[in-house]
Every structure is written in structure tokens, then in C-alpha cells.
Design an enzyme around this catalytic site. Structure first.
Site, PDB file in Angstrom:
ATOM      1  CD  GLU A  29      -4.085   4.116  10.449  1.00 42.30           C
ATOM      2  OE1 GLU A  29      -3.072   3.773  11.089  1.00 42.30           O
ATOM      3  OE2 GLU A  29      -4.137   4.116   9.202  1.00 42.30           O
ATOM      4  CG  ASP A  47      -6.213   3.962   6.864  1.00 43.18           C
ATOM      5  OD1 ASP A  47      -6.318   3.575   8.042  1.00 43.18           O
ATOM      6  OD2 ASP A  47      -5.169   4.454   6.394  1.00 43.18           O
ATOM      7  CG  ASP A  65      -0.294   0.006   2.540  1.00 45.45           C
ATOM      8  OD1 ASP A  65       0.092   1.097   2.999  1.00 45.45           O
ATOM      9  OD2 ASP A  65      -0.153  -1.078   3.135  1.00 45.45           O
TER      10      ASP A  65
END
Length: 294
Positions: free
Chosen positions: A177, A175, A86
Site C-alpha cells: 500500500e 500487504d 486483521d
């Protein structure tokens, strides 16, 4: 993951070396920077401003890691199975043909963050990865304290997060987090976070027909959603767990689809460190996920 001090040495401005003594005039020797060197990223642990976030930045903060390499990020290199990377603008210019030759089957590329930022290397990375024969997808770095899940899903879908059945496009990734700019859970309660994630998923699916992939850590998910299992039957799960032989999956998911096992990998075609990932299945299953025929 971006590169840190090692790339700073290679990517600095040209140095001039002065030689004296035996010559009347100084001789300047210019040391050229590496052509594809990635830019220097902000050190983890400091506030990461709009557009600067990348996959794993919150994970580093969560694990208490500094700017340099760490044994927990290096860990055992699990190079078996279907491999991928990534990337974001922090990786600089990427030679995607070399990435393919290095054995990478898939890649996820940062597209957006919040509702105001599109990664400035996304278009080039997305197109060049496709042309190199890599199955690729886009990811969105969530900022749940900035705007609604619905608004961010719309922005993502309109700025690179779309999907088509073309053998090379994976469903987009949320994403979500550890907040790189403040409180771990962005100031949201577990109920509010569940609602935010569910809203993002619903709007993304309405826009693309696909269930968004969720990237996070077991610790973040268990803490910030209260070990919620509400996405287990909907979203493929991508777990970040570095330097271990097998990842820990949060209580809300039965297994993992992708595993980010290192933040300090090296791959031909990428200058400096890059996140390494593994798909939980065969190449045929990866293609089925891309084409929504699984």
C-alpha cells in the site's frame, strides 16, 4: 489498525489524585490502566519506522486522515456475511475466544515486514486464534524499496507465512500500500513494481504452494502498477475501502475476495479500534480457500 488517542487515555501510566482540605495528609488514588489496552501507535502522516507499519497505515495517509476517528473510516457497518479482523502488535493482548464469540470467522495477523522484522505478538496471536477455532492467516507488510520481492517472500515464508491444509490456515497476504515513510510508490516505476510483486508471488508460491493474497487500494494499484491485470488470474484480491456501501476495485482485478470496510471497528476481545473485514462468499467457501479446495 492501531488505537490512537482514546486508548492513550486508557493505557497511560496510573494517575495519582491528591485530595486536600479536610485531611491532613493527601490521599493518592491510583487509576489502573485497562489490562488489555493496546499500545499507542505513531500518528499516520508521520514516517513509520521499521516494524511499526500495519495494515491500513498507508491507506490512512492516502486518504489524508489524521490520528483520530473519521467518518470515512467509521462508515456504514457492514456486519452481514462472513466477518473477520486483521491485527498486529498495536492491538496489544487479544482474547481470541471473545473474538470468536463476537462472530468473527477469520483473522489475518501481521507476521513480518521487510526482511528484518517479525511482529512480536505474531506467535501468540497465531496460536491463540487457532485454538479459539478461528480460521487465520499471516500477512507481510511490503517494503519494496528495501529489498527484492524474492527476499521478502522468503523471509515471510520462514517467519510465519507458511501454509498447511488443517482447516484453519489461510494463504498468506502481501500487504502492499501507500508507502508510510516516503513516496507513494516507494520510488519504483510501474514496471519495477510489477516485477517486484511478481517475484514475491512466485517465490511465495514456490515455498508454500499457495498464491499470495494481495491487499491494497484501488488508487494505489492503479497508480503504482499502472492498473496491471497480471495478478488477476493468480491472487485473491483484498481491497481496502472504508466508509462506503460497496468497494471500488482497481482496474487490474475483476472482483474482491476480502473487503476491509472499516478501520475503526469494535470487536469483543480486542481493546480499542480494529480493522473490520468481510469475505466475499459463504463460510464453506472460506474453508475451501483455506484448504485450497476452492
Amino acid at each position: 489498525m492501531p488505537a490512537y488517542s482514546s486508548l492513550a487515555r486508557r493505557g497511560r501510566r496510573p494517575a495519582v489524585v491528591l485530595l486536600g482540605g479536610l485531611v491532613s495528609a493527601s490521599l493518592a488514588l491510583t487509576l489502573a490502566p485497562t489490562a488489555a489496552a493496546a499500545p499507542l501507535a505513531p500518528p499516520p502522516g508521520k514516517d513509520v519506522g521499521p516494524g511499526e507499519a500495519y495494515m491500513g497505515v498507508g491507506t490512512r495517509i492516502e486518504q489524508g486522515l489524521g490520528a483520530g476517528p473519521d467518518e470515512r473510516t467509521i462508515g456504514p457497518a457492514d456486519t452481514s456475511g462472513v466477518q473477520g479482523i486483521d491485527v498486529s502488535h498495536w492491538q496489544g493482548s487479544i482474547n481470541w475466544s471473545s473474538v470468536k464469540s463476537a462472530g468473527m470467522s477469520f483473522a489475518y495477523i501481521k507476521a513480518t515486514e521487510g526482511t528484518n522484522y517479525k511482529d512480536d505478538r505474531f506467535s501468540a496471536n497465531y496460536t491463540n486464534a487457532y485454538n479459539a477455532g478461528i480460521i487465520r492467516g499471516a500477512y507481510h507488510f511490503a517494503r519494496p524499496n528495501a529489498s527484492s520481492g524474492t527476499a521478502q517472500a522468503d523471509y515471510f515464508a520462514s517467519n510465519g507465512g507458511g501454509w498447511s491444509r488443517d482447516n484453519r490456515t489461510l494463504p498468506g497476504v502481501l500487504d502492499i500500500e501507500h508507502n508510510p515513510s516516503g513516496a507513494m510508490c516507494y520510488g519504483l516505476s510501474t514496471t519495477q513494481m510489477r516485477t517486484w510483486i511478481n517475484d514475491f508471488h512466485a517465490r511465495y508460491k514456490a515455498r508454500t504452494t499457495r498464491d499470495v493474497v494481495i491487499y491494497t487500494t484501488a488508487s494505489w494499484w492503479n497508480t503504482c502498477t499502472g492498473s496491471w491485470n497480471g495478478m488477476a488470474a493468480k491472487s485473491p484480491f483484498w481491497v481496502a475501502h472504508w466508509g462506503v456501501s460497496a468497494p471500488t476495485v482497481p482496474s487490474g482485478f475483476p472482483t474482491w475476495t476480502f473487503w476491509q470496510y472499516s478501520a475503526t471497528g469494535r470487536v469483543g476481545g480486542v481493546s480499542g479500534d480494529v480493522d473490520r473485514n468481510k469475505f466475499n462468499g459463504s463460510a464453506a467457501r472460506l474453508l475451501a480457500l483455506a484448504n485450497n479446495t476452492a
